[in-house]
Design a protein around this motif. Structure first.
Motif, PDB file in Angstrom:
ATOM      1  N   UNK A 222       0.882  -0.950  -0.130  1.00  0.00           N
ATOM      2  CA  UNK A 222      -0.050   0.038   0.026  1.00  0.00           C
ATOM      3  C   UNK A 222       0.735   1.283  -0.076  1.00  0.00           C
ATOM      4  N   UNK A 223       0.272   2.354  -0.423  1.00  0.00           N
ATOM      5  CA  UNK A 223       0.972   3.659  -0.260  1.00  0.00           C
ATOM      6  C   UNK A 223       0.818   4.109   1.090  1.00  0.00           C
ATOM      7  N   UNK A 224       2.031   4.749   1.480  1.00  0.00           N
ATOM      8  CA  UNK A 224       1.909   5.340   2.931  1.00  0.00           C
ATOM      9  C   UNK A 224       1.138   6.552   3.151  1.00  0.00           C
ATOM     10  N   UNK A 225       0.632   7.209   1.879  1.00  0.00           N
ATOM     11  CA  UNK A 225      -0.073   8.187   2.305  1.00  0.00           C
ATOM     12  C   UNK A 225      -1.629   7.939   2.021  1.00  0.00           C
ATOM     13  N   UNK A 226      -2.119   6.801   2.223  1.00  0.00           N
ATOM     14  CA  UNK A 226      -3.390   6.373   2.476  1.00  0.00           C
ATOM     15  C   UNK A 226      -3.591   6.053   3.869  1.00  0.00           C
ATOM     16  N   UNK A 227      -4.915   6.081   4.537  1.00  0.00           N
ATOM     17  CA  UNK A 227      -5.304   5.659   5.587  1.00  0.00           C
ATOM     18  C   UNK A 227      -5.142   4.221   5.585  1.00  0.00           C
ATOM     19  N   UNK A 228      -4.937   3.666   6.855  1.00  0.00           N
ATOM     20  CA  UNK A 228      -4.641   2.211   7.162  1.00  0.00           C
ATOM     21  C   UNK A 228      -4.860   1.767   8.540  1.00  0.00           C
ATOM     22  N   UNK A 229      -5.600   0.650   8.472  1.00  0.00           N
ATOM     23  CA  UNK A 229      -5.979  -0.138   9.602  1.00  0.00           C
ATOM     24  C   UNK A 229      -4.889  -0.779  10.284  1.00  0.00           C
ATOM     25  N   UNK A 230      -4.596  -0.474  11.500  1.00  0.00           N
ATOM     26  CA  UNK A 230      -3.413  -1.398  12.077  1.00  0.00           C
ATOM     27  C   UNK A 230      -3.492  -1.554  13.662  1.00  0.00           C
ATOM     28  N   UNK A 231      -3.659  -2.625  14.144  1.00  0.00           N
ATOM     29  CA  UNK A 231      -3.911  -2.984  15.566  1.00  0.00           C
ATOM     30  C   UNK A 231      -5.358  -2.397  16.042  1.00  0.00           C
ATOM     31  N   UNK A 232      -6.046  -2.337  15.288  1.00  0.00           N
ATOM     32  CA  UNK A 232      -7.380  -1.831  15.908  1.00  0.00           C
ATOM     33  C   UNK A 232      -7.880  -0.297  15.531  1.00  0.00           C
ATOM     34  N   UNK A 233      -6.818   0.257  15.154  1.00  0.00           N
ATOM     35  CA  UNK A 233      -7.033   1.854  14.798  1.00  0.00           C
ATOM     36  C   UNK A 233      -7.031   1.967  13.269  1.00  0.00           C
ATOM     37  N   UNK A 234      -7.584   2.877  12.791  1.00  0.00           N
ATOM     38  CA  UNK A 234      -7.260   3.480  11.561  1.00  0.00           C
ATOM     39  C   UNK A 234      -6.331   4.829  11.455  1.00  0.00           C
ATOM     40  N   UNK A 235      -5.396   4.633  11.132  1.00  0.00           N
ATOM     41  CA  UNK A 235      -4.201   5.555  10.945  1.00  0.00           C
ATOM     42  C   UNK A 235      -4.225   6.413   9.886  1.00  0.00           C
ATOM     43  N   UNK A 236      -4.550   7.783   9.985  1.00  0.00           N
ATOM     44  CA  UNK A 236      -4.549   8.770   8.886  1.00  0.00           C
ATOM     45  C   UNK A 236      -3.333   9.454   8.747  1.00  0.00           C
ATOM     46  N   UNK A 237      -2.731   9.688   7.714  1.00  0.00           N
ATOM     47  CA  UNK A 237      -1.688  10.230   7.211  1.00  0.00           C
ATOM     48  C   UNK A 237      -1.317  11.764   8.029  1.00  0.00           C
ATOM     49  N   UNK A 238      -2.058  12.418   8.413  1.00  0.00           N
ATOM     50  CA  UNK A 238      -1.965  13.680   9.172  1.00  0.00           C
ATOM     51  C   UNK A 238      -1.579  13.123  10.643  1.00  0.00           C
ATOM     52  N   UNK A 239      -1.599  11.956  11.061  1.00  0.00           N
ATOM     53  CA  UNK A 239      -1.126  11.727  12.302  1.00  0.00           C
ATOM     54  C   UNK A 239      -2.200  11.415  13.345  1.00  0.00           C
ATOM     55  N   UNK A 240      -3.383  11.573  12.784  1.00  0.00           N
ATOM     56  CA  UNK A 240      -4.704  11.420  13.617  1.00  0.00           C
ATOM     57  C   UNK A 240      -5.006   9.767  13.743  1.00  0.00           C
ATOM     58  N   UNK A 241      -5.760   9.403  14.714  1.00  0.00           N
ATOM     59  CA  UNK A 241      -5.929   8.003  14.892  1.00  0.00           C
ATOM     60  C   UNK A 241      -7.491   8.074  14.974  1.00  0.00           C
ATOM     61  N   UNK A 242      -8.231   6.984  14.411  1.00  0.00           N
ATOM     62  CA  UNK A 242      -9.711   7.006  14.622  1.00  0.00           C
ATOM     63  C   UNK A 242      -9.873   5.363  15.067  1.00  0.00           C
ATOM     64  N   UNK A 243     -10.788   5.052  16.059  1.00  0.00           N
ATOM     65  CA  UNK A 243     -11.287   3.886  16.024  1.00  0.00           C
ATOM     66  C   UNK A 243     -12.448   3.620  14.789  1.00  0.00           C
ATOM     67  N   UNK A 244     -11.971   2.242  14.400  1.00  0.00           N
ATOM     68  CA  UNK A 244     -13.103   2.060  13.316  1.00  0.00           C
ATOM     69  C   UNK A 244     -14.413   2.137  13.763  1.00  0.00           C
ATOM     70  N   UNK A 245     -15.695   2.376  12.990  1.00  0.00           N
ATOM     71  CA  UNK A 245     -17.135   2.187  13.352  1.00  0.00           C
ATOM     72  C   UNK A 245     -17.319   0.969  14.209  1.00  0.00           C
ATOM     73  N   UNK A 246     -16.942  -0.110  13.792  1.00  0.00           N
ATOM     74  CA  UNK A 246     -17.298  -1.621  14.121  1.00  0.00           C
ATOM     75  C   UNK A 246     -16.745  -1.762  15.227  1.00  0.00           C
ATOM     76  N   UNK A 247     -15.554  -1.291  15.735  1.00  0.00           N
ATOM     77  CA  UNK A 247     -14.956  -1.306  17.085  1.00  0.00           C
ATOM     78  C   UNK A 247     -15.914  -0.656  18.192  1.00  0.00           C
ATOM     79  N   UNK A 248     -16.323   0.763  17.679  1.00  0.00           N
ATOM     80  CA  UNK A 248     -16.795   1.316  18.509  1.00  0.00           C
ATOM     81  C   UNK A 248     -18.360   0.958  18.958  1.00  0.00           C
TER      82      UNK A 248
END
Length: 328
Positions: free
Chosen positions: A271-297
């Motif tokens: 994958x390209x590193x400038x795309x959002x990626x799911x890793x260890x239960x989080x969605x990691x955004x290129x700007x450094x923010x992290x989000x919990x996936x909706x299913x996890x919430x």
């Protein structure tokens, strides 16, 4: 090969070592039937367990299994409580020996590591590279080969009594999901003749999983020289060239074949590193923010409601619920 250690059994099969192990195993478990029964006759149970170990009469008990479907189908196994006490006593002595040889970027089931440290390292590499190779091992715990794992024990453990205990725990594993894969050199019956699989839920299984993949860790970091992060069987390599990652993927696949493991065909991707990626239960955004996936919430909310209902019914104490809520 690192230093091989001898004279370990005497540090495992003592009353004091087993008592300390029982105290750890009882944490947040005293209300469970098996733990409560063991705790009620603690000294008697520990003396009996110690005698069985010293007289080479100890044998693992039968597992209780539970089928979970959240977030994906998997079988979780619970060993009898006395076996869990031994697991703690054994890994108190053996664990640090293997820990000395683990690489820094293996983050699962290790003190001072964990998901957040693993995510931080993933983000650090992601911000420095253009592409990432995301890998997952096909049915990892059910696929772990017993003979290969025991061979890894012998690379670091010279104490015959301790090796026998480790082997007993591996041999005592309950049947897991079938992973009938053929590898180079196999005849038709090889996948059915070799014993495979470790129960998810054991303290020892967490350690054994790291031991099983330790050779991969050193291969990737020392032979391939790749920036690398691993958490259980979910791992990532980084490069500025997608062709480099493609080459590494082929070499990793060949290495894992020698350990009778296989990369997951759908979950192993570049994958390209400038795309959002799911890793260890989080969605990691290129700007450094992290989000919990909706299913996890949704899953966490449902668990909280379930725990609230159990507390209201008196089936769960607030003190037992607090550590689980804090971890979420």
């Amino acid at each position: 090969m690192g230093k091989r250690h001898n004279d370990l059994f005497g540090r495992i099969a003592t009353f004091d070592a087993l008592r300390r192990a029982a105290q750890r195993a009882l944490r947040s478990k005293r209300r469970k039937p098996g733990a409560a029964t063991f705790a009620a006759g603690l000294e008697r149970e520990l003396v009996r367990l110690q005698r069985e170990l010293v007289e080479d009469r100890y044998r693992p008990g039968r597992y209780v299994t539970l089928q979970l479907h959240d977030p994906k189908p998997r079988m979780v196994s619970a060993a009898p409580f006395r076996d869990r006490v031994l697991h703690h006593a054994l890994m108190d002595v053996v664990g640090p020996i293997f820990e000395q040889g683990f690489i820094a970027n293996s983050f699962a089931n290790r003190i001072g590591k964990g998901t957040h440290r693993g995510i931080e390292m993933y983000e650090r590499y992601r911000d420095r590279h253009a592409f990432v190779l995301r890998c997952d091992i096909f049915r990892f715990f059910p696929a772990i080969d017993h003979a290969i794992l025991k061979r890894d024990f012998r690379r670091r453990i010279a104490c015959a009594e301790t090796r026998r205990l480790l082997d007993l725990i591996v041999d005592g594993s309950n049947p897991q999901e079938a992973v009938n894969l053929h590898f180079p050199g196999d005849d038709l019956f090889a996948p059915f003749e070799r014993r495979r699989g470790l129960p998810i839920g054991n303290l020892t299984s967490h350690w054994f999983g790291n031991i099983d993949l330790d050779r991969l860790d050193h291969f990737v970091t020392e032979r391939l020289g790749a920036p690398y992060v691993r958490y259980v069987d979910d791992f990532a390599l980084f490069a500025d060239n997608a062709d480099q990652l493609d080459d590494w993927r082929d070499k990793i696949a060949a290495f894992l074949e020698g350990r009778r493991l296989r990369l997951h065909p759908r979950k192993t991707v570049i994958l390209a590193c400038d795309r959002p990626a799911d890793f260890l239960g989080y969605t990691l955004l290129p700007d450094g923010k992290r989000r919990l996936p909706e299913a996890s919430v949704r899953r966490h909310r449902n668990r909280l409601r379930g725990m609230a209902d159990r507390i209201a019914a008196g089936a769960l104490s607030p003190s037992d619920a607090a550590p689980r809520i804090a971890s979420w």
